[in-house]
Scaffold this motif. Structure first.
Motif, PDB file in Angstrom:
ATOM      1  N   ALA A  63       0.587  -1.090   0.068  1.00  0.00           N
ATOM      2  CA  ALA A  63       0.395   0.221   0.056  1.00  0.00           C
ATOM      3  C   ALA A  63       1.016   1.369   0.381  1.00  0.00           C
ATOM      4  O   ALA A  63       0.333   2.387  -0.722  1.00  0.00           O
ATOM      5  CB  ALA A  63      -0.796   0.209   0.902  1.00  0.00           C
ATOM      6  N   ASP A  64       1.933   1.035   0.499  1.00  0.00           N
ATOM      7  CA  ASP A  64       2.344   2.655   0.592  1.00  0.00           C
ATOM      8  C   ASP A  64       3.802   2.277  -0.299  1.00  0.00           C
ATOM      9  O   ASP A  64       4.918   0.982  -0.815  1.00  0.00           O
ATOM     10  CB  ASP A  64       3.405   2.413   2.341  1.00  0.00           C
ATOM     11  N   THR A  65       3.484   3.299  -1.393  1.00  0.00           N
ATOM     12  CA  THR A  65       4.407   3.251  -2.805  1.00  0.00           C
ATOM     13  C   THR A  65       5.856   3.448  -2.467  1.00  0.00           C
ATOM     14  O   THR A  65       6.305   3.140  -2.869  1.00  0.00           O
ATOM     15  CB  THR A  65       4.041   4.480  -3.664  1.00  0.00           C
ATOM     16  N   ALA A  86       1.959  -1.657  -6.660  1.00  0.00           N
ATOM     17  CA  ALA A  86       1.896  -0.763  -5.955  1.00  0.00           C
ATOM     18  C   ALA A  86       0.712   0.688  -4.794  1.00  0.00           C
ATOM     19  O   ALA A  86       0.207   0.813  -6.160  1.00  0.00           O
ATOM     20  CB  ALA A  86       2.911   0.376  -5.659  1.00  0.00           C
ATOM     21  N   GLY A  87       1.252   0.905  -3.641  1.00  0.00           N
ATOM     22  CA  GLY A  87      -0.116   1.959  -3.454  1.00  0.00           C
ATOM     23  C   GLY A  87      -1.284   1.520  -3.669  1.00  0.00           C
ATOM     24  O   GLY A  87      -1.693  -0.165  -3.053  1.00  0.00           O
ATOM     25  N   ASP A  89      -4.289   1.496  -4.691  1.00  0.00           N
ATOM     26  CA  ASP A  89      -5.284   1.042  -5.728  1.00  0.00           C
ATOM     27  C   ASP A  89      -4.439  -0.396  -6.899  1.00  0.00           C
ATOM     28  O   ASP A  89      -4.997  -0.877  -7.102  1.00  0.00           O
ATOM     29  CB  ASP A  89      -4.779   1.952  -7.738  1.00  0.00           C
TER      30      ASP A  89
END
Length: 396
Positions: A63-65, A86-87, A89
């Motif tokens: 979730a944390d890019t 990543a992220g 999305d």
């Protein structure tokens, strides 16, 4: 006996308590399950990479890019060739990944997008992230197909098992025809038996010392305030389409009877097992069949004493507040959940007293005018408002 077809599983929140136990169940049953993908927040990239290597996951999401470079290095160190998403999305994309079952064990409100993505993609959803159902309410339920939403919370898994004795899930007729009430059990947390005044000086360390379960920090504090039980009452209402006045909470310190169903004829069916989340996880992954030796059973060769007592609503007002929020519906449950997450974080950092958690949540709820939760935008707007208002009240 016919061999079981292998089910592919995506585990969201794989580095947390639910996720690590799910991977243990999968690893011990390679003929039944395989890992298709893993997702985590990004604070423990080495563990995520090791999980990917050991399970053979084809894709991982973080979730944390900002954690992507470290994750890429960790995957290479563990000789995993998993693709990286990543992220937020990317996590939601993984929730819709081709697989048989998505286990959503993400903490808190962040799980909503993944719940919606999995259901929209037609996946079977094993739901440990109760917050997404509570926040999403009717929005989530509109996407659910019969037999495709399976509860992982031990209480709701217990209720489902008791109800399945009356007929297949999804038919729903047994609730009106034969069920009088659902009885949701609570351990009572570390402060069971204390008055409100006796909890005025509770420290975060004391709140984290749960007597029977090993859980993440937010859920553990929620179990100390009994906010977690309030959330579970709302979840039971949504999962089983039953009125709030037919859902009772009983304190059961031994945490062996996970919940019960009382029927119209006066009989009660209970589900009992030692406190071990691997049992409801395995049941959700393998449903409608049980996974042998998923967890140890009750030892019937020794004496046991199981006790039950009513909830002290004066000392623990969070459940009554949750009932009020649940009956209000719309965006009110999202506000309850969001304000609580902010208050728990403030308590853990020493900026809010223990009793201030529920007191502040009640203030935020009282200041909110609920609207219908018809879209994810409306829900997230209410969530953001509640977080901002709670932060103001705790002085952040």
């Amino acid at each position: 006996m016919q061999p079981h077809p292998t089910r592919s599983v995506v585990v969201l929140g794989s580095t947390g308590s639910i996720g690590t136990q799910a991977l243990d169940v999968i690893a011990r049953n390679p003929q039944r399950f395989r890992v298709a993908g893993l997702a985590a927040g990004g604070r423990r990239v080495d563990l995520l990479a090791r999980q990917a290597a050991e399970s053979g996951a084809e894709v991982v999401a973080v979730a944390d890019t900002a954690a992507v470079p470290a994750l890429r290095e960790a995957l290479a160190a563990h000789r995993s060739t998993a693709r990286i998403l990543a992220g937020p999305d990317g996590v939601a994309e993984l929730a819709a990944w081709p697989c048989d079952v998505v286990l959503n064990g993400i903490d808190g409100a962040l799980g909503l997008a993944s719940t919606l993505a999995a259901l929209e993609a037609g996946r079977t959803l094993a739901l440990a992230n109760k917050e997404s159902l509570i926040m999403g309410g009717p929005l989530v339920k509109r996407l659910v197909k019969p037999g495709r939403l399976l509860p992982v919370d031990s209480e709701h898994s217990a209720l489902a098992q008791c109800l399945w004795a009356e007929g297949p899930p999804g038919e729903g007729e047994w609730i009106g025809r034969s069920v009088r009430r659902l009885v949701v059990t609570a351990s009572g947390g570390p402060f069971r038996g204390r008055s409100r005044a006796e909890m005025a000086d509770v420290t975060p360390e004391q709140a984290m010392a749960h007597p029977t379960w090993s859980m993440g920090p937010v859920v553990t504090v929620n179990s100390a305030t009994l906010v977690n039980k309030g959330l579970e009452v709302i979840e039971a209402h949504l999962l089983f389409d039953i009125e709030f006045d037919r859902i009772t909470v009983m304190v059961h310190p031994q945490s062996v009877v996970h919940s019960m169903v009382e029927f119209m004829d006066g009989s009660v069916i209970a589900q009992a097992s030692p406190p071990d989340m691997r049992l409801p996880i395995a049941l959700a992954l393998g449903w409608p069949e049980r996974v042998p030796q998923a967890a140890r059973p009750v030892d019937w060769t020794t004496a046991h004493t199981w006790t039950f007592e009513p909830l002290d609503d004066e000392a623990f007002p969070s459940v009554a507040l949750a009932r009020r929020v649940g009956m209000a519906g719309g965006t009110a449950p999202a506000v309850y959940n969001a304000a609580n997450e902010v208050c728990v974080e403030a308590f853990r950092k020493g900026r809010l007293p223990f009793l201030g958690i529920v007191d502040t949540v009640a203030k935020v709820v009282d200041q909110h005018d609920p609207t219908p939760a018809e879209s994810i935008e409306e829900i997230l707007d209410a969530d953001a408002w509640a977080r901002a208002r709670a932060a103001e009240l705790v002085g952040r």
